[in-house]
Design a protein around this motif. Structure first.
Motif, PDB file in Angstrom:
ATOM      1  N   VAL A  21       0.835  -1.206   0.000  1.00  9.67           N
ATOM      2  CA  VAL A  21       0.000   0.000   0.000  1.00  9.67           C
ATOM      3  C   VAL A  21       0.864   1.248   0.000  1.00  9.67           C
ATOM      4  O   VAL A  21       0.584   2.222  -0.706  1.00  9.67           O
ATOM      5  CB  VAL A  21      -0.952  -0.015   1.215  1.00  9.67           C
ATOM      6  CG1 VAL A  21      -1.698   1.317   1.335  1.00  9.67           C
ATOM      7  CG2 VAL A  21      -1.940  -1.159   1.096  1.00  9.67           C
ATOM      8  N   GLY A  22       1.965   1.235   0.778  1.00  7.69           N
ATOM      9  CA  GLY A  22       2.844   2.399   0.838  1.00  7.69           C
ATOM     10  C   GLY A  22       3.480   2.713  -0.505  1.00  7.69           C
ATOM     11  O   GLY A  22       3.535   3.869  -0.919  1.00  7.69           O
ATOM     12  N   ILE A  23       3.963   1.689  -1.194  1.00  3.60           N
ATOM     13  CA  ILE A  23       4.580   1.900  -2.508  1.00  3.60           C
ATOM     14  C   ILE A  23       3.551   2.360  -3.516  1.00  3.60           C
ATOM     15  O   ILE A  23       3.784   3.288  -4.296  1.00  3.60           O
ATOM     16  CB  ILE A  23       5.282   0.616  -2.982  1.00  3.60           C
ATOM     17  CG1 ILE A  23       6.529   0.352  -2.132  1.00  3.60           C
ATOM     18  CG2 ILE A  23       5.659   0.703  -4.461  1.00  3.60           C
ATOM     19  CD1 ILE A  23       7.225  -0.953  -2.437  1.00  3.60           C
ATOM     20  N   LEU A  24       2.386   1.731  -3.505  1.00  6.93           N
ATOM     21  CA  LEU A  24       1.349   2.115  -4.469  1.00  6.93           C
ATOM     22  C   LEU A  24       0.907   3.558  -4.252  1.00  6.93           C
ATOM     23  O   LEU A  24       0.556   4.263  -5.201  1.00  6.93           O
ATOM     24  CB  LEU A  24       0.154   1.169  -4.353  1.00  6.93           C
ATOM     25  CG  LEU A  24      -0.638   0.939  -5.642  1.00  6.93           C
ATOM     26  CD1 LEU A  24       0.234   0.194  -6.645  1.00  6.93           C
ATOM     27  CD2 LEU A  24      -1.905   0.154  -5.378  1.00  6.93           C
ATOM     28  N   ALA A  25       0.964   4.026  -3.002  1.00  8.49           N
ATOM     29  CA  ALA A  25       0.563   5.410  -2.702  1.00  8.49           C
ATOM     30  C   ALA A  25       1.520   6.427  -3.306  1.00  8.49           C
ATOM     31  O   ALA A  25       1.142   7.582  -3.518  1.00  8.49           O
ATOM     32  CB  ALA A  25       0.456   5.608  -1.193  1.00  8.49           C
ATOM     33  N   THR A  26       2.772   6.015  -3.574  1.00 10.56           N
ATOM     34  CA  THR A  26       3.744   6.945  -4.152  1.00 10.56           C
ATOM     35  C   THR A  26       3.647   7.021  -5.671  1.00 10.56           C
ATOM     36  O   THR A  26       4.309   7.844  -6.290  1.00 10.56           O
ATOM     37  CB  THR A  26       5.178   6.522  -3.770  1.00 10.56           C
ATOM     38  OG1 THR A  26       5.495   5.267  -4.388  1.00 10.56           O
ATOM     39  CG2 THR A  26       5.318   6.399  -2.256  1.00 10.56           C
ATOM     40  N   LEU A  27       2.859   6.137  -6.272  1.00  8.79           N
ATOM     41  CA  LEU A  27       2.736   6.102  -7.724  1.00  8.79           C
ATOM     42  C   LEU A  27       1.516   6.891  -8.169  1.00  8.79           C
ATOM     43  O   LEU A  27       0.501   6.931  -7.479  1.00  8.79           O
ATOM     44  CB  LEU A  27       2.605   4.653  -8.226  1.00  8.79           C
ATOM     45  CG  LEU A  27       3.676   3.656  -7.771  1.00  8.79           C
ATOM     46  CD1 LEU A  27       3.342   2.267  -8.303  1.00  8.79           C
ATOM     47  CD2 LEU A  27       5.055   4.084  -8.231  1.00  8.79           C
ATOM     48  N   GLY A  28       1.594   7.506  -9.313  1.00  9.52           N
ATOM     49  CA  GLY A  28       0.429   8.128  -9.905  1.00  9.52           C
ATOM     50  C   GLY A  28      -0.607   7.075 -10.257  1.00  9.52           C
ATOM     51  O   GLY A  28      -0.289   5.887 -10.394  1.00  9.52           O
ATOM     52  N   ASP A  29      -1.839   7.487 -10.424  1.00  6.50           N
ATOM     53  CA  ASP A  29      -2.901   6.522 -10.684  1.00  6.50           C
ATOM     54  C   ASP A  29      -2.646   5.718 -11.958  1.00  6.50           C
ATOM     55  O   ASP A  29      -2.878   4.503 -11.990  1.00  6.50           O
ATOM     56  CB  ASP A  29      -4.250   7.250 -10.793  1.00  6.50           C
ATOM     57  CG  ASP A  29      -4.770   7.689  -9.428  1.00  6.50           C
ATOM     58  OD1 ASP A  29      -4.226   7.222  -8.412  1.00  6.50           O
ATOM     59  OD2 ASP A  29      -5.722   8.491  -9.386  1.00  6.50           O
ATOM     60  N   ARG A  36       0.244   4.977 -13.442  1.00  6.97           N
ATOM     61  CA  ARG A  36       1.331   4.015 -13.228  1.00  6.97           C
ATOM     62  C   ARG A  36       0.874   2.884 -12.308  1.00  6.97           C
ATOM     63  O   ARG A  36       1.191   1.701 -12.548  1.00  6.97           O
ATOM     64  CB  ARG A  36       2.536   4.740 -12.605  1.00  6.97           C
ATOM     65  CG  ARG A  36       3.689   3.783 -12.181  1.00  6.97           C
ATOM     66  CD  ARG A  36       4.598   3.485 -13.328  1.00  6.97           C
ATOM     67  NE  ARG A  36       5.433   2.317 -13.105  1.00  6.97           N
ATOM     68  CZ  ARG A  36       6.582   2.289 -12.400  1.00  6.97           C
ATOM     69  NH1 ARG A  36       7.018   3.394 -11.822  1.00  6.97           N
ATOM     70  NH2 ARG A  36       7.288   1.185 -12.304  1.00  6.97           N
ATOM     71  N   ALA A  37       0.138   3.219 -11.250  1.00  9.86           N
ATOM     72  CA  ALA A  37      -0.347   2.192 -10.331  1.00  9.86           C
ATOM     73  C   ALA A  37      -1.244   1.193 -11.056  1.00  9.86           C
ATOM     74  O   ALA A  37      -1.158  -0.022 -10.834  1.00  9.86           O
ATOM     75  CB  ALA A  37      -1.097   2.835  -9.168  1.00  9.86           C
ATOM     76  N   ALA A  38      -2.098   1.692 -11.954  1.00  6.64           N
ATOM     77  CA  ALA A  38      -2.977   0.803 -12.717  1.00  6.64           C
ATOM     78  C   ALA A  38      -2.169  -0.105 -13.632  1.00  6.64           C
ATOM     79  O   ALA A  38      -2.486  -1.295 -13.783  1.00  6.64           O
ATOM     80  CB  ALA A  38      -3.978   1.622 -13.523  1.00  6.64           C
ATOM     81  N   MET A  66      -7.458   0.309 -15.102  1.00  2.71           N
ATOM     82  CA  MET A  66      -6.812  -0.940 -15.524  1.00  2.71           C
ATOM     83  C   MET A  66      -7.367  -1.402 -16.864  1.00  2.71           C
ATOM     84  O   MET A  66      -8.421  -0.950 -17.316  1.00  2.71           O
ATOM     85  CB  MET A  66      -7.022  -2.023 -14.461  1.00  2.71           C
ATOM     86  CG  MET A  66      -6.265  -1.804 -13.169  1.00  2.71           C
ATOM     87  SD  MET A  66      -6.667  -3.040 -11.893  1.00  2.71           S
ATOM     88  CE  MET A  66      -6.073  -4.560 -12.689  1.00  2.71           C
ATOM     89  N   GLU A  67      -6.629  -2.313 -17.498  1.00  5.79           N
ATOM     90  CA  GLU A  67      -7.122  -2.927 -18.715  1.00  5.79           C
ATOM     91  C   GLU A  67      -8.448  -3.630 -18.415  1.00  5.79           C
ATOM     92  O   GLU A  67      -8.564  -4.310 -17.382  1.00  5.79           O
ATOM     93  CB  GLU A  67      -6.115  -3.947 -19.249  1.00  5.79           C
ATOM     94  CG  GLU A  67      -4.827  -3.337 -19.768  1.00  5.79           C
ATOM     95  CD  GLU A  67      -5.049  -2.521 -21.030  1.00  5.79           C
ATOM     96  OE1 GLU A  67      -5.891  -2.916 -21.854  1.00  5.79           O
ATOM     97  OE2 GLU A  67      -4.399  -1.484 -21.175  1.00  5.79           O
TER      98      GLU A  67
END
Length: 424
Positions: free
Chosen positions: A188-196, A198-200, A230-231
């Motif tokens: 969750v912490g890493i995903l929070a640092t990514l833009g939406d 990139r996270a998708a 997401m796809e």
């Protein structure tokens, strides 16, 4: 062309940058490319038309690699890169196989040019300035040989800020593999640092069951937003898994087993198992169904185990080799019952069907172990890790399966059971 550097091996090709009408450049994964010819590229599937954004650790061949200076390892001097050749490896990857380089000119004429030569990546090395900080691609290259679980542990040993920085430099598929090996809090912490966006993209590369577990830990608003980005096919699988309770076969399963028709041959089945990106547990058996051959499939007919295929000639039809003694479970079967079936019949996977006997997925042994082990098992030291894995094997072998509330059918279980998707 986009490549990523590796510690010792030649740079790996991850995809192509192509331009679509409207002058938008998009990324085409190399795995989608089936043929490259003069003036054309043939691909399978749909292309993600999001505008291409270069990630840390990725190198554009034309824009960044051509023109770089290299030194010959035999001491014969330096040269500059003018072109590269790529080749498919035995593992199904594409990598730079040759460099076309030009040596410095030797004549005084302003029109003179140096001699050209073909060389391999291992015969040269790139030049760098003394004292120059390690570049992003070189930093990632030092981790290139690590397995995802080892890389996850390496990142977790870094200071939090540095961990997020390095994680952000990884390619989407590599970061997806690493996230699958991390505790949920770090995910969750890493995903929070990514833009939406990139996270998708990263979630698209994760196994659907792992992506579902991660999205379930996010605030509802962001989770739904990422699903929308997401796809469509990947998002559909994740939404499907999120609809099941976490302590059931439907909550544990993955929706991407190998699925074939009864007319498929042993040779075709073994070819599918040889895919380098296939998890070993999923490669242990092949599911045979009526069409369609994507979950949810047509009626489930049975499974054919890898070892059984090895005992028959390549032309043998898989429909004649079905394991008649293996019954599938339903999506609402409890995790405890699934665990007992795997242990009782020495299986590494069990098929899951719906009320219409259509295959919807399979539960693998690693899914069950991940469920049984405590939430913090990835944070334990080596000895604790071994002890916990041994305890899990004992629970599987004895049928003493922990249930919510710290109880099992043979009495209390210290520490309770692992809670997936934030429920208990």
């Amino acid at each position: 062309m986009l490549v990523v550097y590796r510690k010792s091996d030649p740079p790996r090709v991850v995809g192509l940058i192509v331009e679509i009408p409207g002058k938008r450049r998009v990324f085409l994964p190399i795995g989608r490319v089936t043929s490259i010819g003069s003036g054309q590229i043939i691909t399978t599937g749909l292309i993600n038309v999001r505008r291409f954004e270069q990630r840390g650790g990725e190198v554009r061949v034309i824009a960044e690699m051509l023109g770089r200076k290299v030194l010959f390892n035999d001491g014969s001097g330096q040269a500059s890169v003018e072109d590269v050749a790529i080749e498919e490896t035995d593992q199904g990857e594409w990598a730079i196989s040759q460099l076309f380089v030009r040596r410095p000119k030797t004549g005084a004429s302003p029109f003179a040019k140096g001699a050209t030569v073909f060389t391999t990546w291992g015969e040269v090395r790139e030049t760098s300035t003394v004292g120059e900080a390690q570049s992003a691609e070189q930093l990632i290259a030092t981790y290139s040989d690590l397995k995802p679980a080892d890389l996850a542990n390496t990142l977790r040993d870094l200071p939090e800020g540095r961990m997020y920085e390095v994680a952000g430099e990884l390619s989407d598929d590599r970061l997806a593999d690493v996230l699958e090996e991390m505790p949920e809090t770090d995910q969750v912490g890493i995903l929070a640092t990514l833009g939406d966006a990139r996270a998708a993209d990263v979630l698209d590369h994760m196994q659907p069951d792992d992506a579902a577990d991660l999205i379930a830990q996010l605030p509802a608003g962001r989770g739904e937003q990422l699903l929308d980005l997401m796809e469509p096919e990947e998002a559909e699988d994740v939404r499907f898994l999120l609809s099941y309770a976490p302590d059931t076969a439907g909550g544990l399963m993955t929706t991407e087993p190998i699925i074939v028709s009864a007319d498929a041959t042993v040779a075709e089945g073994l070819a599918l198992i040889r895919r380098h990106d296939l998890a070993p547990a999923l490669g242990a058996a092949i599911c045979v169904t009526l069409p369609p051959y994507e979950a949810p499939t047509g009626r489930f007919l049975g499974m054919v185990h890898f070892q059984r295929m090895l005992r028959y000639p390549p032309h043998e039809r898989l429909g004649t080799l079905l394991d008649s003694g293996l019954e599938p479970v339903t999506a609402d079967t409890s995790a405890a019952e699934v665990s007992r079936i795997l242990a009782s019949y020495d299986l590494v996977s069990v098929p899951v069907v719906d009320d219409s006997h259509r295959l919807v997925g399979v539960v693998t042994i690693d899914d069950v172990l991940d469920y049984l082990l405590p939430d913090d098992w990835r944070s334990q030291d080596g000895n604790d890790d071994v002890r916990r894995r041994a305890a899990a094997r004992t629970m599987l072998a004895t049928g003493s399966i922990p249930l919510p509330g710290g109880q099992d059918e043979k009495g209390p279980v210290p520490g309770g059971s692992r809670s997936r998707r934030g429920t208990s």
